[in-house]
Write an enzyme that holds these catalytic residues in place. Structure first.
Site, short mmCIF file in Angstrom:
data_model
loop_
_atom_site.label_atom_id
_atom_site.label_comp_id
_atom_site.label_asym_id
_atom_site.label_seq_id
_atom_site.Cartn_x
_atom_site.Cartn_y
_atom_site.Cartn_z
N GLY A 15 -0.65 -10.12 -9.35
CA GLY A 15 -1.49 -8.97 -9.04
C GLY A 15 -0.80 -7.68 -9.43
CG ASN A 81 0.87 -7.63 -4.83
OD1 ASN A 81 0.92 -7.05 -3.75
ND2 ASN A 81 0.04 -7.26 -5.80
CB SER A 135 -1.73 -7.60 5.74
OG SER A 135 -2.46 -6.64 6.48
CE1 TYR A 149 -5.93 -9.53 3.34
CE2 TYR A 149 -5.68 -8.27 5.37
CZ TYR A 149 -5.29 -8.54 4.07
OH TYR A 149 -4.27 -7.81 3.50
CB ALA A 150 -6.32 -11.05 10.64
CE LYS A 153 -2.54 -10.85 2.87
NZ LYS A 153 -1.74 -11.07 1.65
#
Length: 258
Positions: A15, A81, A135, A149-150, A153
Site C-alpha cells: 500500500g 501497511n 489502528s 474493522y476494529a 485490527k
C-alpha cells in the site's frame, strides 16, 4: 544519524503509493534503503520500485514474493501497511458474512499471507524486521462505525504478538504500529461520508467522532510523515531490542493505559 541509517537495506512497503504507506516509503528511502512498493494500481510516477499486487489474492502474493526474490534477492524490512475500513457502520445487524470475511481478508489475512511468503528468506539470513500497521481501533472499537474493522485490527495485533515470540530467536523483530486519526485521503472520505449521512458539516462530523473516542488531547490529526518517522525508528538499529510491542501514535487519544 548512524543508528538510523538504512543504507544497504531492502524494504517492501505494501500500500505504498498513498497516505501512510507512501510516507513510509519516502522516509525509508531518505534513510538509504532500497524501497519496493506494492499496490493494486501503479502510481503515475514514483521514485521507488513498484510491483502490482492484490494482497487478498494468494496467487498475486506468491508472484510478488517470487519477483522480489528474483529481482532483489529478498528483503530486510517488511511493512505490512495494506488495509482499510470497507464495511458499513450500524452495528452487528448491518454486517453480513461477506462483510466480515472481506474485512478480515484485507486487514488480517493479507498480512499473514505475505509474511508466510517472505519470512523463509529472513529466517535463512537470520535477520529482518516486520512491521504491521494496525489502528487504535483495535483497542477502541466504535460499534456504530467500525465494528468489523476494529475486530480485524485487534486480530492483527494478536497475530503480530504471537509471531514476534516465535521469530525472536531467529533474529527477526516483529512490531505493530497503531495510528489514530491520520490526515489521509481515506480518512477525509470517511469523515465526509459520515457527515453527509448525518446531515452535518465535516467539521461537525469530526467533533462527533472525537466525542465518541474521548477526543485527541493534542488537538489535531497526525500527519502521515509522523507515522513514517516512528516506523523509521522501529526498523533502525536503534530499536534492536524492541519486538512484540504495539506502538500507538494517536496524539494521546486512547483513554486507557496500554
Amino acid at each position: 544519524m548512524e543508528l538510523y541509517d538504512l543504507k544497504g537495506k531492502k524494504a517492501l512497503v505494501t500500500g505504498g503509493t498513498k497516505g501512510i504507506g507512501n510516507a513510509i516509503a519516502n522516509e525509508l528511502a531518505a534513510a538509504g534503503a532500497t524501497v519496493i512498493i506494492s499496490a493494486r494500481t501503479a502510481p503515475e510516477n514514483t521514485p521507488h520500485h513498484f510491483i502490482a499486487a492484490d494482497l487478498t489474492n494468494a496467487a498475486q502474493v506468491a508472484a510478488l514474493a517470487q519477483q522480489i526474490t528474483e529481482s532483489f534477492g529478498g528483503i530486510d524490512i517488511l511493512i505490512n501497511n495494506v488495509g482499510g475500513l470497507t464495511t458499513p457502520g450500524g452495528g452487528h445487524g448491518s454486517l453480513t458474512d461477506a462483510h466480515w470475511e472481506q474485512e478480515l481478508d484485507l486487514n488480517l489475512i493479507s498480512a499473514i499471507r505475505l509474511d508466510r511468503a517472505l519470512l523463509p528468506q529472513m529466517i535463512e539470513q537470520n535477520s529482518g524486521v516486520v512491521i504491521h500497521i494496525s489502528s487504535v481501533a483495535g483497542k477502541q472499537a466504535l460499534w456504530n462505525l467500525n465494528m468489523a474493522y476494529a475486530v480485524s485490527k485487534a486480530a492483527l495485533n494478536s497475530y503480530s504478538k504471537a509471531l514476534s515470540t516465535e521469530l525472536a530467536e531467529k533474529g527477526i523483530r516483529v512490531l505493530t504500529v497503531a495510528p489514530g486519526a491520520t490526515k489521509t485521503e481515506p480518512m477525509v472520505k470517511f469523515l465526509n461520508d459520515f457527515s453527509a449521512s448525518a446531515g452535518i458539516t465535516p467539521e461537525e462530523g469530526m467533533k462527533q467522532l472525537m466525542a465518541q473516542t474521548g477526543g485527541i488531547p493534542m488537538g489535531r490529526m497526525a500527519e502521515p510523515e509522523e507515522v513514517a518517522q516512528l516506523v523509521h525508528f522501529l526498523v533502525s538499529p536503534s530499536a534492536a531490542y524492541l519486538t512484540g510491542t504495539i506502538y500507538a501514535i494517536d496524539g494521546g487519544s486512547l483513554p486507557v493505559v496500554s
